[in-house]
Write an enzyme that holds these catalytic residues in place. Structure first.
Site, PDB file in Angstrom:
ATOM      1  N   ASP A 239       1.191   6.742  -2.758  1.00  0.00           N
ATOM      2  CA  ASP A 239       0.725   5.397  -3.592  1.00  0.00           C
ATOM      3  C   ASP A 239      -0.056   5.715  -5.003  1.00  0.00           C
ATOM      4  OD1 ASP A 239      -0.149   2.499  -2.135  1.00  0.00           O
ATOM      5  OD2 ASP A 239      -0.928   3.134  -4.138  1.00  0.00           O
TER       6      ASP A 239
ATOM      7  N   LYS B  15       9.157  -4.543   1.758  1.00  0.00           N
ATOM      8  CA  LYS B  15       8.660  -6.113   1.688  1.00  0.00           C
ATOM      9  C   LYS B  15       9.473  -6.564   0.265  1.00  0.00           C
ATOM     10  CE  LYS B  15       4.218  -6.982   2.232  1.00  0.00           C
ATOM     11  NZ  LYS B  15       2.874  -6.998   1.793  1.00  0.00           N
TER      12      LYS B  15
END
Length: 253
Positions: A104, A187
């Site tokens: 991340d 997503k």
């Protein structure tokens, strides 16, 4: 392969540009009411998951058997770590092998059972390649997960374009790193360019599906694309050299 929507080509030519962020501020009273009545937030606390999104991945796996036989998993946009928690739980375990790489841009607490790469871009191939080699040698990841989404602005077209850019980063990561016959979940925010992006995925993956788990809020415009059966031979035949182009214009010709 040719894209029927000419408006998509300039978009795809700039897919690797940084995503622009705008934040929509919701009334605190409505937010608190939503949080206090959310059964998945309560369940996440009860199960010690870091975020309610853990149940989205559990429901996706229940419908698509993502983790069946998978022992090498990469979680992109892993913070705060709930999807990595589920990945550690569901990935096939092997002695002396860590099954999950968590990546991340943000700093976040390591998830037990993972290799942790905070403050790392998904495009930082030097750092990522080093981690992958140390974890799995010459073996590639079998499953790529992405629950990444920009801060939603409330402007649907703007949010959709930013979401598509993030999905393109995930796809580029798969082109470089994903194992043949591997799978990816990403997503995406609803919008008019999604069918063209799915068309691109269908060229490289045998099966591509859309899915909105029950744990996604009904008011949310998000859902997930599940692509299984990556055809690395198709990709290799289409490219004369292994490095990835900085845009998708060649893919769309």
């Amino acid at each position: 392969m040719r894209i029927s929507n000419p408006q998509l080509l300039p978009l795809c030519q700039s897919l690797w540009l940084p995503v622009t962020f705008r934040t929509q501020i919701r009334p605190l009273s409505r937010w608190h009411a939503q949080q206090s009545s959310d059964v998945y937030i309560k369940a996440a606390k009860a199960e010690s998951y870091r975020c309610r999104s853990a149940f989205k991945l559990l429901q996706i796996n229940e419908s698509f058997s993502l983790f069946k036989g998978k022992k090498r998993v990469v979680d992109l946009g892993a913070a705060p770590g709930s999807w990595s928690q589920i990945a550690v739980k569901l990935a096939r375990k092997e002695p002396s092998t860590i099954p999950v790489l968590s990546i991340d841009l943000l700093d976040f607490e390591p998830v037990p059972g993972t290799i942790h790469l905070p403050k790392t871009s998904v495009e930082n191939t030097t750092v990522i390649n080093k981690a992958l080699e140390e974890m799995w040698g010459e073996n590639k990841p079998q499953l790529v997960l992405s629950d990444m989404l920009h801060n939603v602005s409330g402007e649907n077209s703007f949010d959709h374009i930013n979401s598509l850019k993030l999905c393109s980063h995930v796809l580029k990561f798969c082109f470089i790193h994903l194992e043949d016959r591997g799978s990816v979940v990403m997503k995406i925010y609803n919008g008019p360019h999604e069918p063209e992006f799915i068309k691109l995925l269908q060229f490289y993956f045998k099966r591509v599906k859309r899915f909105k788990p029950d744990a996604s809020r009904k008011s949310s415009k998000e859902h997930y694309i599940i692509a299984k059966g990556f055809q690395r031979d198709v990709y290799d035949k289409k490219h004369s050299r292994p490095e990835i182009q900085d845009d998708l214009s060649e893919e769309l010709d």
